[in-house]
Write a protein that holds these residues in place. Structure first.
Motif, PDB file in Angstrom:
ATOM      1  N   LEU A  53       0.042   4.374  -7.860  1.00 33.49           N
ATOM      2  CA  LEU A  53      -0.410   3.213  -8.621  1.00 33.49           C
ATOM      3  C   LEU A  53      -1.859   2.881  -8.295  1.00 33.49           C
ATOM      4  O   LEU A  53      -2.412   3.337  -7.298  1.00 33.49           O
ATOM      5  CB  LEU A  53       0.480   1.997  -8.301  1.00 33.49           C
ATOM      6  N   GLU A  54      -2.451   2.040  -9.137  1.00 33.45           N
ATOM      7  CA  GLU A  54      -3.806   1.544  -8.898  1.00 33.45           C
ATOM      8  C   GLU A  54      -3.723   0.098  -8.422  1.00 33.45           C
ATOM      9  O   GLU A  54      -2.670  -0.525  -8.439  1.00 33.45           O
ATOM     10  CB  GLU A  54      -4.630   1.646 -10.181  1.00 33.45           C
ATOM     11  N   LYS A  55      -4.886  -0.443  -8.036  1.00 32.13           N
ATOM     12  CA  LYS A  55      -4.928  -1.812  -7.496  1.00 32.13           C
ATOM     13  C   LYS A  55      -4.479  -2.843  -8.529  1.00 32.13           C
ATOM     14  O   LYS A  55      -3.868  -3.857  -8.198  1.00 32.13           O
ATOM     15  CB  LYS A  55      -6.351  -2.141  -7.024  1.00 32.13           C
ATOM     16  N   SER A 109       0.831  -1.212   0.000  1.00 35.78           N
ATOM     17  CA  SER A 109       0.000   0.000   0.000  1.00 35.78           C
ATOM     18  C   SER A 109       0.866   1.263   0.000  1.00 35.78           C
ATOM     19  O   SER A 109       0.520   2.273  -0.626  1.00 35.78           O
ATOM     20  CB  SER A 109      -0.926   0.005   1.220  1.00 35.78           C
ATOM     21  N   ASP A 169      -2.244  -2.544 -10.864  1.00 35.04           N
ATOM     22  CA  ASP A 169      -0.816  -2.491 -11.188  1.00 35.04           C
ATOM     23  C   ASP A 169      -0.019  -3.457 -10.315  1.00 35.04           C
ATOM     24  O   ASP A 169      -0.354  -3.688  -9.146  1.00 35.04           O
ATOM     25  CB  ASP A 169      -0.276  -1.072 -10.987  1.00 35.04           C
ATOM     26  N   ARG A 224       2.227   1.745  -3.561  1.00 39.31           N
ATOM     27  CA  ARG A 224       1.178   2.324  -4.418  1.00 39.31           C
ATOM     28  C   ARG A 224       1.026   3.820  -4.166  1.00 39.31           C
ATOM     29  O   ARG A 224       0.830   4.604  -5.092  1.00 39.31           O
ATOM     30  CB  ARG A 224      -0.164   1.621  -4.159  1.00 39.31           C
ATOM     31  N   VAL A 273       2.856  -4.221  -8.066  1.00 40.57           N
ATOM     32  CA  VAL A 273       3.781  -3.435  -7.236  1.00 40.57           C
ATOM     33  C   VAL A 273       5.185  -4.024  -7.225  1.00 40.57           C
ATOM     34  O   VAL A 273       6.150  -3.329  -6.886  1.00 40.57           O
ATOM     35  CB  VAL A 273       3.261  -3.310  -5.783  1.00 40.57           C
TER      36      VAL A 273
END
Length: 198
Positions: free
Chosen positions: A178-180, A170, A182, A173, A184
């Motif tokens: 970033l979005e969910k 988290s 993507d 991100r 990481v």
């Protein structure tokens, strides 16, 4: 010197100073250093401000408050800073949650900021300064939240690569926006280890 009314200072030939006398103007209006950090570039810069009028908008503001940097000069026009903390003239740090602009003595235990536990279960009473900004500070820490129109040399014109990055997904991100969906794992900042041959 028991029978004499003269003090020891008068006996030595110089006038004894009155401790209740007000401090000189130059001593009261001492310069304040602003330690400005830019998280996006990883750079940091110290600026010394002599003019009290430039610092007036910062007074009576609390830690974590966001404030415009227009009063500091034309180069800071459009910048928005967050107050991260500071130290007073004697070096005591500001502590979040203490709503005053002077020093207090608190009982610290493990897990509290401004305290490092030396022995297990140890508590200690220490002096810390409140979280309200005042003229008695020697250093004020500011964090760049929004960049202004001009580049500040040594703060925004260079990019220093991160030595270490966040580990939690988290936090990664949040850092790279970033979005969910993507991945990481592609954005993990790893430390480079150089192998040395003996």
């Amino acid at each position: 010197f028991g029978s004499s009314r003269l003090g020891f200072g008068a006996f030595l030939g110089h006038r004894a100073t009155d401790p209740r006398a007000p401090a000189s103007r130059s001593r009261r209006l001492a310069a304040m250093k602003l330690n400005i950090s830019n998280p996006t570039t990883g750079m940091q810069k110290v600026v010394e401000i002599d003019d009290d009028k430039k610092l007036l908008p910062f007074f009576d503001k609390r830690m974590a408050a966001e404030i415009s940097g227009d009063s500091l000069g034309d180069e800071f026009k459009g910048y928005i800073f967050k107050i991260g903390g500071g130290n007073d003239k004697q070096g005591f740090p500001m502590k979040q949650g203490i709503l005053c602009n002077h020093r207090v003595r608190l009982l610290f235990k493990k897990g509290m900021s401004c305290f490092r536990e030396r022995r297990k279960g140890c508590r200690k009473r220490k002096s810390v300064r409140g979280c309200v900004v005042g003229p008695d500070l020697s250093v004020l820490h500011l964090i760049v939240v929004k960049k202004g129109e001009q580049e500040i040399p040594g703060l925004t014109d260079e990019v220093r690569p991160r030595r270490l990055g966040p580990k939690r997904a988290s936090h990664i991100r949040k850092l790279f926006a970033l979005e969910k969906k993507d991945d990481v794992r592609k954005f993990v900042v790893r430390r480079e280890v150089k192998k040395t041959t003996k």
